[in-house]
Design an enzyme around this catalytic site. Structure first.
Site, PDB file in Angstrom:
ATOM      1  N   THR A 169     119.258  85.076  53.853  1.00  0.00           N
ATOM      2  CA  THR A 169     120.004  86.034  54.777  1.00  0.00           C
ATOM      3  C   THR A 169     120.245  85.133  55.451  1.00  0.00           C
ATOM      4  OG1 THR A 169     118.085  88.385  54.289  1.00  0.00           O
ATOM      5  CG2 THR A 169     118.966  88.331  55.622  1.00  0.00           C
ATOM      6  N   GLY A 219     112.904  87.506  52.850  1.00  0.00           N
ATOM      7  CA  GLY A 219     112.673  89.297  52.390  1.00  0.00           C
ATOM      8  C   GLY A 219     111.721  90.031  53.049  1.00  0.00           C
TER       9      GLY A 219
END
Length: 531
Positions: free
Chosen positions: A345, A428
């Site tokens: 991410t 996550g």
């Protein structure tokens, strides 16, 4: 040696790669708005941080518009294709969606459409100009960063298996080294097409055709009609109050509400006498995380397919009930088993001179996503849809047109109705936990934004292949506190300082006098730039 935390009264940009931050700064200095700069940073990250994000992924934006004083969210996550059914996998003898390869590319990439929506909402510069820095870095190349090289080494086997990826990341049979030039000509061509034709090139035009034709040849499920049907969604953020501040997050299918539940539980506890690096703090943190994750895992899915009872989950009364179950005297760990999730991410934030603020995050889900690039496209497709369940009774069961449980969650905190903190992170399961660390660091422990990012971090949960949850903690002088946690029943695993498993956080703090201060994480390759 750490640089001084950047501060200024006009603008601030932070991202996990210094080149992307520089792009955002340049766009602002050309007269662009925070809307323009966020799209430019997002596009640049898709080029210079390709292990974390790219055109084949999703993005979420949380935007404060200074003129109206309103905050809006943009859900730029893709939906499962029309042929993405449980039967499509089970008839091939599969009991779970593969994590890599064409069959893991279940959902339409939503990021390009999200760029278009954000730019149209508040952009000042021409669309082509906003994408130009990303195109130049793709075409002319840039030096492989420390973090990119680390993930290239980790994922070498996957990179070698895909023709497109191996042609980019290997030279003469070996991986490119840190500092060597990475050139992405097909990606540059894709960006040039987007500059000329806009978002439609990706959803109904030549880029869509290249992606879907590649998937058809390689056994994937997405078809042209799936791309043509895709649209991002403007949404109202979800929020709670924490010690007089309003904290906002994206609504489901984002997991953002889970950190609001954690804050609600902690609000009833006095942290003033609890050391930030003490066993008591990590015990409290792990226990509120477990309780929030139980409800997150029970309910989180696409709200168009199943109701998510946010009013109940975010009520202060429910938080008191959950908090009452935490064993404090004596401390004792409660059991929980969370689903493993990916961690690739990239979070970034921008504040412009007018006070517009954009908190945004994007991802391919796993590192290098599906590890699959349709031939000739230069675009790595995400594997976000591999998180769907093939159990038809599961709340996150695969279904055509459905958005999956999404870990992406950009954050924003308001004081007196205006932004005071933009924050987010990679990782996550770690995203709500690190967000909790950042907020409590600033609000409860009096940290600057850089000090909050630098705090020793924890991540409760598990990663792929593990059958139990662990409480992972950065060991910065933890000493006997770790033994106390173990005695209380926590499955503690210690890591060294600045370990990459803790993710890469960024943040911007805005003082009541308008002073902007920015922070980038030592664990990444980022920078904050302000003036």
């Amino acid at each position: 040696m750490r640089n001084t935390m950047p501060a200024g009264y006009r603008s601030m940009v932070t991202s996990p790669h210094y080149l992307a931050s520089a792009v955002g700064s340049a766009i602002l200095q050309q007269g662009g708005s925070a809307y323009d700069a966020s799209v430019a940073v997002s596009a640049a990250l898709g080029v210079v941080y390709p292990h974390m994000t790219g055109l084949g992924g999703d993005a979420f934006f949380l935007i404060y518009d200074a003129a109206s004083g309103k905050v809006e969210g943009l859900n730029g996550s893709g939906r499962a294709g029309s042929g993405a059914t449980v039967d499509a996998y089970t008839r091939q003898g599969l009991f779970a969606i593969p994590h890599r390869g064409p069959l893991s590319a279940v959902t339409v990439p939503g990021m390009v459409d999200a760029w278009w929506e954000v730019w149209q909402r508040g952009g000042r510069l021409p669309w082509a100009d906003v994408l130009e820095p990303a195109r130049r870095y793709a075409e002319e190349g840039f030096p492989v960063s420390r973090d990119l090289h680390r993930w290239m080494q980790r994922d070498e086997a996957w990179l070698r298996q895909d023709a497109g990826l191996s042609s980019l990341y290997l030279s003469g049979g070996r991986l490119l080294g840190e500092g060597e030039r990475l050139v992405q000509p097909d990606l540059a061509a894709a960006l040039r097409t987007l500059q000329a034709e806009g978002r439609d090139a990706f959803y109904t035009g030549s880029l869509m055709k290249g992606i879907t034709e590649g998937l058809r040849k390689d056994g994937g499920l997405l078809v042209p009609e799936d791309f043509a049907a895709h649209r991002s969604t403007w949404v109202k953020p979800v929020s709670t109050t924490y010690r007089g501040c309003e904290v906002l997050q994206m609504p489901p299918n984002s997991q953002g509400f889970s950190v609001l539940m954690m804050l609600n539980m902690l609000e009833g506890m006095d942290l003033s006498g609890i050391g930030r690096n003490s066993a008591e703090f990590y015990h409290l943190a792990a226990e509120v995380v477990k309780r929030a994750f139980r409800d997150r895992d029970r309910y989180l899915t696409d709200p168009e397919f199943a109701a998510v009872p946010l009013e109940q989950l975010l009520s202060k009364e429910y938080a008191q009930t959950l908090a009452a179950g935490i064993e404090l005297q004596p401390p004792a760990a409660a059991p929980h088993l969370s689903p493993a999730s990916g961690q690739d991410t990239a979070y970034a934030a921008v504040v412009d001179e007018d006070g517009n603020a954009v908190s945004f995050i994007q991802s391919l889900y796993f590192d290098f996503g599906s590890a699959y690039m349709p031939e000739g496209t230069g675009i790595i497709l995400q594997n976000r849809g591999s998180f769907f369940s093939l159990e038809e009774t599961h709340v996150n069961a695969l279904a055509p047109g459905k958005r999956t449980f999404h870990t992406l969650m950009p954050g924003m905190m308001l004081q007196n109705g205006v932004p005071s903190l933009l924050m987010g992170t990679q990782g996550g399961e770690g995203q709500p936990q690190t967000t909790l660390s950042l907020i409590t660091g600033v609000v409860d422990y009096g940290c600057t934004i850089q000090e909050a990012v630098d705090l020793p971090r924890w991540v409760y949960g598990r990663t792929w292949g593990e059958d139990s949850d662990k409480l992972r903690i950065e060991d910065r002088g933890l000493g006997a506190e770790a033994d106390r946690l173990k005695a209380w029943g926590h499955n503690v695993q210690l890591f060294g300082a600045w370990d990459g498993i803790m993710g890469q956080a960024q943040g911007i703090r805005i003082g009541s006098d308008g002073l902007r201060t920015g922070a980038a994480d030592l664990r990444g390759d980022g920078a904050a730039i302000g003036w």
